[in-house]
Enzyme design. Structure first.
Site, PDB file in Angstrom:
ATOM      1  N   GLU A  57       0.832  -1.209   0.000  1.00 35.72           N
ATOM      2  CA  GLU A  57       0.000   0.000   0.000  1.00 35.72           C
ATOM      3  C   GLU A  57       0.865   1.258   0.000  1.00 35.72           C
ATOM      4  O   GLU A  57       0.542   2.246  -0.665  1.00 35.72           O
ATOM      5  CB  GLU A  57      -0.923  -0.022   1.229  1.00 35.72           C
ATOM      6  CG  GLU A  57      -1.932   1.114   1.280  1.00 35.72           C
ATOM      7  CD  GLU A  57      -1.385   2.346   1.972  1.00 35.72           C
ATOM      8  OE1 GLU A  57      -1.731   3.475   1.566  1.00 35.72           O
ATOM      9  OE2 GLU A  57      -0.589   2.177   2.914  1.00 35.72           O
TER      10      GLU A  57
ATOM     11  N   ASP B 253      -7.222   1.136   0.588  1.00 37.07           N
ATOM     12  CA  ASP B 253      -5.835   0.664   0.637  1.00 37.07           C
ATOM     13  C   ASP B 253      -5.617  -0.531  -0.297  1.00 37.07           C
ATOM     14  O   ASP B 253      -4.511  -0.732  -0.814  1.00 37.07           O
ATOM     15  CB  ASP B 253      -5.458   0.261   2.062  1.00 37.07           C
ATOM     16  CG  ASP B 253      -5.204   1.462   2.969  1.00 37.07           C
ATOM     17  OD1 ASP B 253      -5.155   2.591   2.452  1.00 37.07           O
ATOM     18  OD2 ASP B 253      -5.072   1.256   4.193  1.00 37.07           O
TER      19      ASP B 253
ATOM     20  N   ASP C 171       0.533   3.830  -3.066  1.00 44.38           N
ATOM     21  CA  ASP C 171       0.108   5.215  -2.858  1.00 44.38           C
ATOM     22  C   ASP C 171       0.930   6.149  -3.752  1.00 44.38           C
ATOM     23  O   ASP C 171       0.382   7.034  -4.418  1.00 44.38           O
ATOM     24  CB  ASP C 171       0.281   5.591  -1.389  1.00 44.38           C
ATOM     25  CG  ASP C 171      -0.040   7.046  -1.120  1.00 44.38           C
ATOM     26  OD1 ASP C 171      -1.201   7.442  -1.268  1.00 44.38           O
ATOM     27  OD2 ASP C 171       0.887   7.804  -0.783  1.00 44.38           O
TER      28      ASP C 171
ATOM     29  N   GLU D 240      -4.521   0.564  -3.805  1.00 40.59           N
ATOM     30  CA  GLU D 240      -3.119   0.949  -3.887  1.00 40.59           C
ATOM     31  C   GLU D 240      -2.205  -0.266  -3.766  1.00 40.59           C
ATOM     32  O   GLU D 240      -1.182  -0.360  -4.465  1.00 40.59           O
ATOM     33  CB  GLU D 240      -2.809   1.975  -2.803  1.00 40.59           C
ATOM     34  CG  GLU D 240      -3.545   3.296  -3.027  1.00 40.59           C
ATOM     35  CD  GLU D 240      -3.448   4.257  -1.873  1.00 40.59           C
ATOM     36  OE1 GLU D 240      -3.602   5.471  -2.106  1.00 40.59           O
ATOM     37  OE2 GLU D 240      -3.226   3.806  -0.731  1.00 40.59           O
TER      38      GLU D 240
END
Length: 214
Positions: A45, A112, A49, A115
């Protein structure tokens, strides 16, 4: 994660993984790891991101607009809600492994996943596959460069110079797009760049331009 669940996840994201453990990790919440061991999706994650932000920023840059506009649009596109909505459309939230105490999935837990999966695709299949996943599943129309799409269509059908924009700013920006000399779309925006994108989008709808050009 069972073979059937892994196969279902691969079909959902549209990627056949060489290393399926990456995808399985992307779909593993820390609460599951606390009870069963293994690795959670937190590291993926973290990488995802940065990847999602970069991909969206690049797409917005190609659409024009000043720094302030692009920053605000990127914030809207990569916020928890649209990412979570994309995860739910793909059905991935049903495949997320969580601990017994996490039956209620928060918006952050779901977002999450998007990502983490993006990062897993990047590590397994490379940047192009990751970019296709991100842009293909974030339905925000601000990611689409309608001006370029209209230009490609008009150039193929009419040749160079077939598209012209006529705009003015009076409180807000208004632009009219002409294709082969005929007005085909009118758009409004906070600046001429946004107005031209809106005009090009209307022209694409009116002309019934094939999705391959967009």
């Amino acid at each position: 994660m069972t073979d059937a669940m892994t196969e279902k996840a691969q079909k959902a994201v549209g990627v056949t993984f060489g290393n399926v453990r990456l995808l399985q990790t992307a779909l593993t919440h820390s609460s599951y790891v606390n009870e069963h061991g293994g690795e959670s999706n937190e590291r993926l994650e973290f990488l995802g991101d940065a990847l999602v932000n970069c991909i969206v920023a690049e797409a917005l840059y190609s659409c024009g607009g000043d720094e302030g506009d692009m920053t605000e649009r990127r914030k809207r596109i990569v916020s928890k809600k649209p990412l979570a909505e994309a995860v739910r459309r793909l059905g991935l939230e049903k495949l997320l492994r969580t601990g017994r105490g996490s039956s209620q999935l928060s918006e952050k837990m779901v977002s999450d996943v998007f990502e983490a999966v993006a990062a897993a695709i990047y590590l397994d299949s490379g940047p192009d596959a990751c970019r296709r996943f991100v842009l293909g599943n974030l339905r925000e129309t601000e990611l689409k460069d309608f001006k370029s799409a209209l230009q490609r269509y008009a150039q193929k059908k009419y040749g160079n110079g077939a598209v012209r924009y006529d705009g003015e700013v009076d409180g807000h920006a208004v632009s009219t797009v002409y294709v082969d000399g005929k007005p085909c779309g009118v758009g409004k925006g906070r600046n001429l760049s946004e107005a031209e994108q809106a005009a090009a989008r209307e022209a694409i709808d009116k002309l019934g331009i094939d999705a391959d050009f967009i």
